[in-house]
Design a protein around this motif. Structure first.
Motif: not given
Length: 291
Positions: A54, A65, A246, A266
């Motif tokens: 991330i 992470y 995301e 991410q």
């Protein structure tokens, strides 16, 4: 007086019953085989742990992470979703969550050491809300486990997902207060994907809001998605919450998020899940991806 069934009708009823019995029996034995396979996975610790970074979208540094545990691919569990769906239908949810929590912290710590990452790097760990409500889970067991692996609660972010709805928000908020008092933080995953995640954001006041990949996909082309992301961004700014986008897969998505001031992200464009923690993306490399 009822009219007797004709031979063809009687045979049809028998056929349907035998068909039902066959499929029910087959499903039962399949569940037995899957349950046995699940026990073997836990006993032999054959889950593979992956770490997905991330990143700070503005400077390329790594926030932490997400820790992902995946089973070996098999005929019984052809993909990860089928594995976790099966667990959700059994009475093994708590046992499996404890098992996952243990190997997640253990492997996260060793991955940090191997990659020479900062010791205070964050671990984002998916967890079932019911697990946090379990009295055994709240007894300090998590603190002891972290101490065993040289980690601190301040490094751990519990991710709650849309698929695992919270039903009593007042009671659950009290539970979260208990964890926050110990240093843990909360992330609402899949934000914007449904009513439950939006309600959880308002009620639980998470430290992180992870915007669902369905809103990020082709974000630069869809004004409606952009408006929802901006609304979430405004809410986060007013409530002291951090946004994580995301599912970033395209340079255009990344560029749009950077222009809008979204700090964290991410996705495959930034780093795929891997068994080792890779090198952080440098600012220059981040600019290259966005152009």
């Amino acid at each position: 007086m009822k009219t007797p069934l004709s031979p063809s009708e009687a045979n049809s009823g028998l056929y349907h019953y035998m068909t039902y019995l066959y499929h029910a029996t087959r499903q039962y034995w399949l569940s037995c085989r899957r349950f046995h396979a699940l026990q073997q996975i836990i006993r032999n610790q054959t889950l593979t742990t992956y770490f997905q970074p991330i990143l700070n979208l503005q400077d390329g540094t790594c926030l932490g992470y997400e820790v992902l545990n995946r089973p070996p691919v098999s005929a019984l569990f052809p993909h990860t979703e089928s594995f976790y769906d099966f667990i959700g239908r059994t009475d093994q949810v708590f046992a499996f969550e404890r098992f996952c929590r243990d190997i997640s912290f253990n492997r996260f710590r060793f991955a940090l050491i191997r990659s020479r990452k900062p010791a205070d790097t964050l671990a984002f760990v998916n967890i079932h809300p019911q697990m946090l409500s379990d009295p055994g889970y709240r007894s300090g067991e998590t603190i002891q486990l972290l101490s065993r692996y040289g980690l601190s609660p301040q490094q751990v972010v519990f991710e709650l997902t849309e698929k695992q709805a919270v039903h009593d928000y007042v009671a659950f908020e009290r539970i979260l207060s208990h964890y926050r008092s110990q240093g843990f933080r909360i992330a609402i995953d899949d934000a914007g994907s449904g009513y439950n995640s939006l309600k959880a954001i308002v009620s639980l006041k998470p430290e992180f809001i992870k915007i669902d990949k369905s809103l990020i996909r082709h974000l630069h082309l869809h004004p409606n998605q952009q408006r929802i992301v901006k609304l979430l961004q405004e809410f986060a700014a007013d409530s002291g919450t951090h946004i994580i986008a995301e599912g970033i897969e395209e340079a255009e998505e990344l560029a749009f998020l950077q222009r809008e001031g979204i700090v964290y992200g991410q996705g495959y464009a930034l780093g795929r899940p891997a068994t080792e923690m890779g090198t952080d993306i440098l600012p220059l490399r981040l600019k290259e991806l966005a152009h």
